[in-house]
Design a protein around this motif. Structure first.
Motif, PDB file in Angstrom:
ATOM      1  N   VAL A  80      28.861 -38.408 -29.583  1.00  0.00           N
ATOM      2  CA  VAL A  80      28.638 -37.837 -28.254  1.00  0.00           C
ATOM      3  C   VAL A  80      29.861 -38.144 -27.399  1.00  0.00           C
ATOM      4  N   LEU A  81      30.441 -37.103 -26.834  1.00  0.00           N
ATOM      5  CA  LEU A  81      31.654 -37.228 -26.035  1.00  0.00           C
ATOM      6  C   LEU A  81      31.401 -36.735 -24.611  1.00  0.00           C
ATOM      7  N   ALA A  82      32.192 -37.257 -23.684  1.00  0.00           N
ATOM      8  CA  ALA A  82      32.171 -36.790 -22.300  1.00  0.00           C
ATOM      9  C   ALA A  82      33.533 -36.162 -22.001  1.00  0.00           C
ATOM     10  N   ASP A  83      33.513 -34.935 -21.527  1.00  0.00           N
ATOM     11  CA  ASP A  83      34.739 -34.167 -21.316  1.00  0.00           C
ATOM     12  C   ASP A  83      35.293 -34.434 -19.913  1.00  0.00           C
ATOM     13  N   LEU A  84      36.423 -35.139 -19.835  1.00  0.00           N
ATOM     14  CA  LEU A  84      37.054 -35.428 -18.548  1.00  0.00           C
ATOM     15  C   LEU A  84      37.714 -34.192 -17.948  1.00  0.00           C
ATOM     16  N   GLU A  85      37.926 -33.160 -18.750  1.00  0.00           N
ATOM     17  CA  GLU A  85      38.572 -31.932 -18.281  1.00  0.00           C
ATOM     18  C   GLU A  85      37.596 -30.763 -18.318  1.00  0.00           C
ATOM     19  N   TYR A  86      36.362 -31.053 -17.927  1.00  0.00           N
ATOM     20  CA  TYR A  86      35.314 -30.030 -17.932  1.00  0.00           C
ATOM     21  C   TYR A  86      35.656 -28.828 -17.059  1.00  0.00           C
ATOM     22  N   GLU A  87      36.565 -29.020 -16.085  1.00  0.00           N
ATOM     23  CA  GLU A  87      36.901 -27.919 -15.177  1.00  0.00           C
ATOM     24  C   GLU A  87      37.531 -26.740 -15.914  1.00  0.00           C
ATOM     25  N   LYS A  88      38.055 -26.994 -17.112  1.00  0.00           N
ATOM     26  CA  LYS A  88      38.645 -25.906 -17.895  1.00  0.00           C
ATOM     27  C   LYS A  88      37.594 -24.893 -18.349  1.00  0.00           C
ATOM     28  N   LEU A  89      36.323 -25.278 -18.293  1.00  0.00           N
ATOM     29  CA  LEU A  89      35.241 -24.396 -18.724  1.00  0.00           C
ATOM     30  C   LEU A  89      34.491 -23.762 -17.557  1.00  0.00           C
ATOM     31  N   LEU A  90      34.963 -23.969 -16.328  1.00  0.00           N
ATOM     32  CA  LEU A  90      34.242 -23.461 -15.169  1.00  0.00           C
ATOM     33  C   LEU A  90      34.022 -21.950 -15.249  1.00  0.00           C
ATOM     34  N   GLY A  91      35.066 -21.235 -15.614  1.00  0.00           N
ATOM     35  CA  GLY A  91      34.937 -19.782 -15.714  1.00  0.00           C
ATOM     36  C   GLY A  91      33.907 -19.368 -16.747  1.00  0.00           C
ATOM     37  N   ASP A  92      33.914 -20.045 -17.894  1.00  0.00           N
ATOM     38  CA  ASP A  92      32.965 -19.729 -18.956  1.00  0.00           C
ATOM     39  C   ASP A  92      31.527 -20.047 -18.516  1.00  0.00           C
ATOM     40  N   ILE A  93      31.360 -21.165 -17.809  1.00  0.00           N
ATOM     41  CA  ILE A  93      30.031 -21.538 -17.322  1.00  0.00           C
ATOM     42  C   ILE A  93      29.493 -20.481 -16.372  1.00  0.00           C
ATOM     43  N   LEU A  94      30.342 -20.020 -15.452  1.00  0.00           N
ATOM     44  CA  LEU A  94      29.902 -19.029 -14.470  1.00  0.00           C
ATOM     45  C   LEU A  94      29.680 -17.663 -15.110  1.00  0.00           C
ATOM     46  N   ASP A  95      30.514 -17.287 -16.061  1.00  0.00           N
ATOM     47  CA  ASP A  95      30.308 -16.023 -16.772  1.00  0.00           C
ATOM     48  C   ASP A  95      28.990 -16.041 -17.531  1.00  0.00           C
ATOM     49  N   ARG A  96      28.687 -17.175 -18.132  1.00  0.00           N
ATOM     50  CA  ARG A  96      27.420 -17.331 -18.838  1.00  0.00           C
ATOM     51  C   ARG A  96      26.251 -17.244 -17.861  1.00  0.00           C
ATOM     52  N   ALA A  97      26.409 -17.832 -16.684  1.00  0.00           N
ATOM     53  CA  ALA A  97      25.358 -17.778 -15.668  1.00  0.00           C
ATOM     54  C   ALA A  97      25.089 -16.341 -15.228  1.00  0.00           C
ATOM     55  N   GLU A  99      25.725 -13.601 -17.128  1.00  0.00           N
ATOM     56  CA  GLU A  99      25.139 -12.909 -18.283  1.00  0.00           C
ATOM     57  C   GLU A  99      23.649 -13.166 -18.410  1.00  0.00           C
ATOM     58  N   THR A 100      23.221 -14.376 -18.081  1.00  0.00           N
ATOM     59  CA  THR A 100      21.817 -14.757 -18.250  1.00  0.00           C
ATOM     60  C   THR A 100      20.991 -14.534 -16.988  1.00  0.00           C
ATOM     61  N   GLY A 101      21.594 -13.967 -15.957  1.00  0.00           N
ATOM     62  CA  GLY A 101      20.857 -13.662 -14.736  1.00  0.00           C
ATOM     63  C   GLY A 101      20.661 -14.840 -13.805  1.00  0.00           C
ATOM     64  N   CYS A 102      21.405 -15.929 -14.038  1.00  0.00           N
ATOM     65  CA  CYS A 102      21.276 -17.107 -13.176  1.00  0.00           C
ATOM     66  C   CYS A 102      22.181 -17.031 -11.950  1.00  0.00           C
ATOM     67  N   LEU A 103      23.147 -16.129 -11.977  1.00  0.00           N
ATOM     68  CA  LEU A 103      24.087 -15.994 -10.865  1.00  0.00           C
ATOM     69  C   LEU A 103      24.473 -14.533 -10.722  1.00  0.00           C
ATOM     70  N   HIS A 104      24.486 -14.055  -9.480  1.00  0.00           N
ATOM     71  CA  HIS A 104      24.933 -12.674  -9.241  1.00  0.00           C
ATOM     72  C   HIS A 104      26.454 -12.639  -9.275  1.00  0.00           C
ATOM     73  N   SER A 105      26.997 -11.581  -9.872  1.00  0.00           N
ATOM     74  CA  SER A 105      28.442 -11.496 -10.082  1.00  0.00           C
ATOM     75  C   SER A 105      29.239 -11.576  -8.781  1.00  0.00           C
ATOM     76  N   GLU A 106      28.650 -11.134  -7.672  1.00  0.00           N
ATOM     77  CA  GLU A 106      29.401 -11.142  -6.419  1.00  0.00           C
ATOM     78  C   GLU A 106      29.652 -12.562  -5.891  1.00  0.00           C
ATOM     79  N   PHE A 107      28.902 -13.527  -6.431  1.00  0.00           N
ATOM     80  CA  PHE A 107      29.076 -14.916  -5.987  1.00  0.00           C
ATOM     81  C   PHE A 107      29.981 -15.724  -6.920  1.00  0.00           C
ATOM     82  N   ARG A 108      30.495 -15.085  -7.978  1.00  0.00           N
ATOM     83  CA  ARG A 108      31.249 -15.839  -8.977  1.00  0.00           C
ATOM     84  C   ARG A 108      32.469 -16.538  -8.392  1.00  0.00           C
ATOM     85  N   ASP A 109      33.322 -15.793  -7.678  1.00  0.00           N
ATOM     86  CA  ASP A 109      34.564 -16.379  -7.175  1.00  0.00           C
ATOM     87  C   ASP A 109      34.280 -17.492  -6.169  1.00  0.00           C
ATOM     88  N   ARG A 110      33.284 -17.264  -5.322  1.00  0.00           N
ATOM     89  CA  ARG A 110      32.936 -18.288  -4.336  1.00  0.00           C
ATOM     90  C   ARG A 110      32.472 -19.566  -5.033  1.00  0.00           C
TER      91      ARG A 110
END
Length: 212
Positions: A80-97, A99-110
């Motif tokens: 089990v690892l903890a990623d100190l550079e998790y910010e590199k995945l921010l875009g992927d996390i929001l894109d996934r959100a 895709e799954t209906g957890c976030l409206h696309s207009e709020f992505r950049d904000r």
């Protein structure tokens, strides 16, 4: 198995039945459920290296002090690892959100700018503390899920971290080793254990009520 029984029956196993295997499909199912653990701002900094290769597992078992037997006999050992550079995945996390209906696309950049700013304002100590907390929560969730499915686990915190990171070819600057989780079918019953009564561990409304 109901949750109360799962919690009560989860015990640290000292040796596993080396003949009992767990498919990668089932391990992936358990890890997917583990990722439903709480995570600050949904940053999900946990990472898992699953070792099911017998030769690697054998080498790993020589780097875990007195925890060699559970490591060697487990169906798999998960770093089990903890990623100190998790910010590199921010875009992927929001894109996934989105895709799954957890976030409206207009709020992505904000949301992206908010999370990145949150990260940039955090100290190195803040980041380390948070990724360790989140990864530990996911680890505990995995152990309960495993028990619910009839498997047993052994959380290994004492191991040669540098050697394990080199063995598994893990970037030591980016990832923190949190623990090793051995999983399999118990070969022998778990040793009984007990916990302190609540008067030692719980105080109401201030920190002055602990028994000692």
């Amino acid at each position: 198995m109901d949750l109360k029984n799962v919690i009560e029956q989860r015990k640290t196993i000292k040796a596993f039945n080396s003949m009992a295997k767990i498919s990668r499909t089932e391990l992936e199912e358990m890890l997917s459920l583990s990722q439903l653990a709480p995570s600050k701002a949904n940053l999900q900094p946990w990472r898992f290296v699953v070792v099911d290769d017998e030769s690697i597992k054998q080498t790993l078992s020589t780097k875990v002090a007195f925890n060699g037997p559970p490591c060697e006999t487990a169906a798999a050992v998960i770093a089990v690892l903890a990623d100190l550079e998790y910010e590199k995945l921010l875009g992927d996390i929001l894109d996934r959100a989105i895709e799954t209906g957890c976030l409206h696309s207009e709020f992505r950049d904000r949301q992206f700018n908010f999370l990145l700013n949150l990260h940039n304002q955090a100290t190195a100590s803040d980041i380390r503390d948070q990724v360790l907390i989140d990864s530990s929560l996911a680890s505990m969730q995995f152990m309960l899920i495993a028990k619910d499915r009839g498997y047993d686990t052994h959380a290994i915190g004492v191991f040669d971290r540098e050697s394990v990171m080199r063995l598994l070819e893990i970037d030591e600057k980016r990832y923190l080793p949190v623990m090793l989780l051995a999983i399999g079918k118990a070969a022998t019953p778990a040793l009984p254990s007990c916990r302190l009564p609540l008067e030692y561990t719980v105080s109401w409304n201030n920190g002055k009520g602990f028994k000692k």
